[in-house]
Design a protein around this motif. Sequence first.
Motif, PDB file in Angstrom:
ATOM      1  N   ALA A 145      32.692  32.103 -42.400  1.00 46.93           N
ATOM      2  CA  ALA A 145      32.379  31.105 -43.432  1.00 46.93           C
ATOM      3  C   ALA A 145      31.535  31.717 -44.540  1.00 46.93           C
ATOM      4  O   ALA A 145      31.732  31.419 -45.722  1.00 46.93           O
ATOM      5  CB  ALA A 145      31.663  29.920 -42.813  1.00 46.93           C
ATOM      6  N   VAL A 146      30.611  32.605 -44.174  1.00 45.56           N
ATOM      7  CA  VAL A 146      29.780  33.274 -45.182  1.00 45.56           C
ATOM      8  C   VAL A 146      30.636  34.195 -46.039  1.00 45.56           C
ATOM      9  O   VAL A 146      30.497  34.228 -47.269  1.00 45.56           O
ATOM     10  CB  VAL A 146      28.628  34.051 -44.511  1.00 45.56           C
ATOM     11  CG1 VAL A 146      27.888  34.900 -45.521  1.00 45.56           C
ATOM     12  CG2 VAL A 146      27.672  33.097 -43.816  1.00 45.56           C
ATOM     13  N   LEU A 147      31.536  34.940 -45.413  1.00 41.01           N
ATOM     14  CA  LEU A 147      32.411  35.837 -46.172  1.00 41.01           C
ATOM     15  C   LEU A 147      33.323  35.070 -47.124  1.00 41.01           C
ATOM     16  O   LEU A 147      33.499  35.471 -48.286  1.00 41.01           O
ATOM     17  CB  LEU A 147      33.244  36.693 -45.219  1.00 41.01           C
ATOM     18  CG  LEU A 147      32.490  37.755 -44.443  1.00 41.01           C
ATOM     19  CD1 LEU A 147      33.428  38.460 -43.468  1.00 41.01           C
ATOM     20  CD2 LEU A 147      31.861  38.764 -45.385  1.00 41.01           C
ATOM     21  N   LEU A 148      33.893  33.970 -46.651  1.00 42.46           N
ATOM     22  CA  LEU A 148      34.762  33.176 -47.518  1.00 42.46           C
ATOM     23  C   LEU A 148      33.960  32.513 -48.637  1.00 42.46           C
ATOM     24  O   LEU A 148      34.438  32.399 -49.765  1.00 42.46           O
ATOM     25  CB  LEU A 148      35.514  32.134 -46.695  1.00 42.46           C
ATOM     26  CG  LEU A 148      36.569  32.699 -45.749  1.00 42.46           C
ATOM     27  CD1 LEU A 148      37.149  31.581 -44.887  1.00 42.46           C
ATOM     28  CD2 LEU A 148      37.653  33.426 -46.493  1.00 42.46           C
ATOM     29  N   GLY A 149      32.756  32.078 -48.327  1.00 39.92           N
ATOM     30  CA  GLY A 149      31.894  31.512 -49.369  1.00 39.92           C
ATOM     31  C   GLY A 149      31.537  32.529 -50.427  1.00 39.92           C
ATOM     32  O   GLY A 149      31.542  32.229 -51.624  1.00 39.92           O
ATOM     33  N   LEU A 150      31.267  33.755 -49.997  1.00 41.35           N
ATOM     34  CA  LEU A 150      30.972  34.826 -50.947  1.00 41.35           C
ATOM     35  C   LEU A 150      32.186  35.146 -51.804  1.00 41.35           C
ATOM     36  O   LEU A 150      32.073  35.329 -53.021  1.00 41.35           O
ATOM     37  CB  LEU A 150      30.508  36.075 -50.194  1.00 41.35           C
ATOM     38  CG  LEU A 150      30.169  37.283 -51.049  1.00 41.35           C
ATOM     39  CD1 LEU A 150      28.994  36.987 -51.979  1.00 41.35           C
ATOM     40  CD2 LEU A 150      29.846  38.470 -50.164  1.00 41.35           C
TER      41      LEU A 150
END
Length: 62
Positions: A8-13
């Motif tokens: 989720a953090v990678l996709l948000g970034l």
Amino acid sequence: MAITVSLAVLLGLALFLLVRLRYVGFGSALIAAAFGFFLASTGAAGPINAFADALLGAISSF
């Protein structure tokens, strides 16, 4: 030392960078984020999580 990062953090970034670089407009980013939240509450969440786990497992085995 291994560092783990939530998908989720990678996709948000990635979404943040797309908005910042103006490949995606702010409205489109809000729609994409809302779609993700609504998709997570459906029956499709299980197969999507299983696919993501399998894909990340395959990538990490290389």
